[in-house]
Design a protein around this motif. Structure first.
Motif, PDB file in Angstrom:
ATOM      1  N   SER A  61       0.817  -1.214   0.000  1.00  0.00           N
ATOM      2  CA  SER A  61       0.000   0.000   0.000  1.00  0.00           C
ATOM      3  C   SER A  61       0.851   1.264   0.000  1.00  0.00           C
ATOM      4  N   SER A  99       4.534   0.390  -3.300  1.00  0.00           N
ATOM      5  CA  SER A  99       4.384   0.082  -4.724  1.00  0.00           C
ATOM      6  C   SER A  99       3.043   0.472  -5.327  1.00  0.00           C
ATOM      7  N   GLN A 119       0.147   2.702  -6.541  1.00  0.00           N
ATOM      8  CA  GLN A 119      -0.163   4.075  -6.944  1.00  0.00           C
ATOM      9  C   GLN A 119      -1.368   4.031  -7.876  1.00  0.00           C
ATOM     10  N   CYS A 120      -2.537   4.325  -7.346  1.00  0.00           N
ATOM     11  CA  CYS A 120      -3.752   4.257  -8.165  1.00  0.00           C
ATOM     12  C   CYS A 120      -3.644   5.235  -9.338  1.00  0.00           C
ATOM     13  N   THR A 124      -7.574   0.322   0.645  1.00  0.00           N
ATOM     14  CA  THR A 124      -6.893   1.099  -0.397  1.00  0.00           C
ATOM     15  C   THR A 124      -7.116   0.520  -1.784  1.00  0.00           C
ATOM     16  N   CYS A 163      -9.612   2.073  -5.135  1.00  0.00           N
ATOM     17  CA  CYS A 163      -9.142   2.309  -6.496  1.00  0.00           C
ATOM     18  C   CYS A 163      -9.952   1.503  -7.505  1.00  0.00           C
ATOM     19  N   CYS A 212      -7.314   9.888  -5.423  1.00  0.00           N
ATOM     20  CA  CYS A 212      -6.094  10.696  -5.565  1.00  0.00           C
ATOM     21  C   CYS A 212      -6.340  12.118  -5.080  1.00  0.00           C
TER      22      CYS A 212
END
Length: 306
Positions: free
Chosen positions: A31, A34, A36-37, A120, A124, A155
């Motif tokens: 989370s 690595s 990244q939505c 998380t 996304c 974001c």
């Protein structure tokens, strides 16, 4: 000794606790490092679902790969399909495969529960669903801008007001955690019912079943020790014969049939009162004592068979 005995008796609990800690730590690393939505309607769902289900699939495959019981059933079954169901006991083999698969599912379920409780990956994935039903559900009683900016909610790049974005994030998080707790409850209930059913159908008493489990653990432990000892002796004997250029000393070795019999899947029978295929083999009155003087493997294991 008391402390050691306690830890030995709680090996399964300690193992699952350690697995849970590793799962939580791994999820946090994914989370924070690595993940990244992309915040793109076309990519959010695929990206989020891969991070949610991908590690679970890897853990499932690893669980099956490291399952000794699976390889005992599977090894050689292409040449002898009856190895999968010895004595024609199809239901017994089905139960064995179910038990193997259930054991391998522990780590993936832990991952899914932890990931869903964190929320998380789910945030996304769901924000990228381009479905009228989904957008109507999340954007009910909100401005038209909500539908356009739904994929941007996870974001910092968004045109919605802070209150609207926080409300949507809380909805995503709540749904994710509801799914996580539902999965935990389902796993616990299924595990309890499965254990109750298994014990209810047991052909032996609880104390004998406990003894059986202890025996299997000790047999495996001592088999590993004996295997190392005899492999060492055989290697020393062969190297001594090679370097001294002499005939090898006699080395009795179980024949191929004996290895096949003790490697088969064990099914309990009241008439035999044995606790493993090894005990069943050694207590047979008609067993074959003919040793295999030159044990070889096939070419798949790097040794040429003549």
């Amino acid at each position: 000794m008391t402390v050691l005995r306690f830890f030995m008796n709680q090996k399964a609990t300690i193992g699952y606790s350690f697995m849970a800690l590793l799962t939580i730590g791994g999820e946090r690393v994914f989370s924070m490092v690595s993940f990244q939505c992309p915040c793109n309607r076309e990519q959010n769902f695929a990206y989020g679902i891969i991070f949610l289900l991908g590690p679970a699939m890897v853990l499932l495959v690893l669980g099956l790969f490291f399952s000794t019981r699976l390889w005992r059933l599977y090894t050689g079954c292409c040449l002898n399909p009856m190895k999968l169901c010895p004595r024609g006991n199809f239901l017994g083999c089905l139960r064995a495969f179910t038990s193997i698969f259930t054991g391998a599912c522990v780590a993936p379920i832990m991952w899914l529960c932890v990931a869903l409780l964190n929320g998380t990956f789910y945030e996304c994935a769901v924000s990228g669903l381009d479905n009228n039903l989904v957008t109507r559900h999340f954007c009910k009683n909100k401005t038209a801008l909500c539908r356009e900016e739904l994929a941007q909610v996870p974001c910092d790049r968004y045109k919605l007001t802070g209150a609207e974005r926080m409300e949507l994030l809380l909805m995503f998080r709540a749904q994710s955690q509801i799914l996580g707790w539902s999965l935990i409850i389902l796993a616990v209930v299924v595990g309890l019912l499965g254990t109750c059913y298994k014990n209810c159908r047991s052909k032996v008493s609880y104390l004998q079943l406990t003894f059986w489990k202890r025996y299997v653990e000790k047999e495996k432990e001592h088999f590993d020790a004996f295997a190392v000892e005899y492999a060492t002796k055989l290697a020393e004997r062969n190297l001594k014969s090679f370097f001294e250029n002499t005939n090898p000393d006699p080395f009795p070795f179980p024949n191929h049939r004996a290895w096949e019999e003790i490697s088969a899947h064990y099914t309990f029978s009241r008439s035999e009162q044995c606790y493993s295929t090894l005990q069943r083999y050694v207590e047979r009155a008609d067993r074959d004592f003919t040793p295999e003087k030159r044990p070889v493997l096939d070419s798949d294991y790097g040794i040429e068979m003549h």
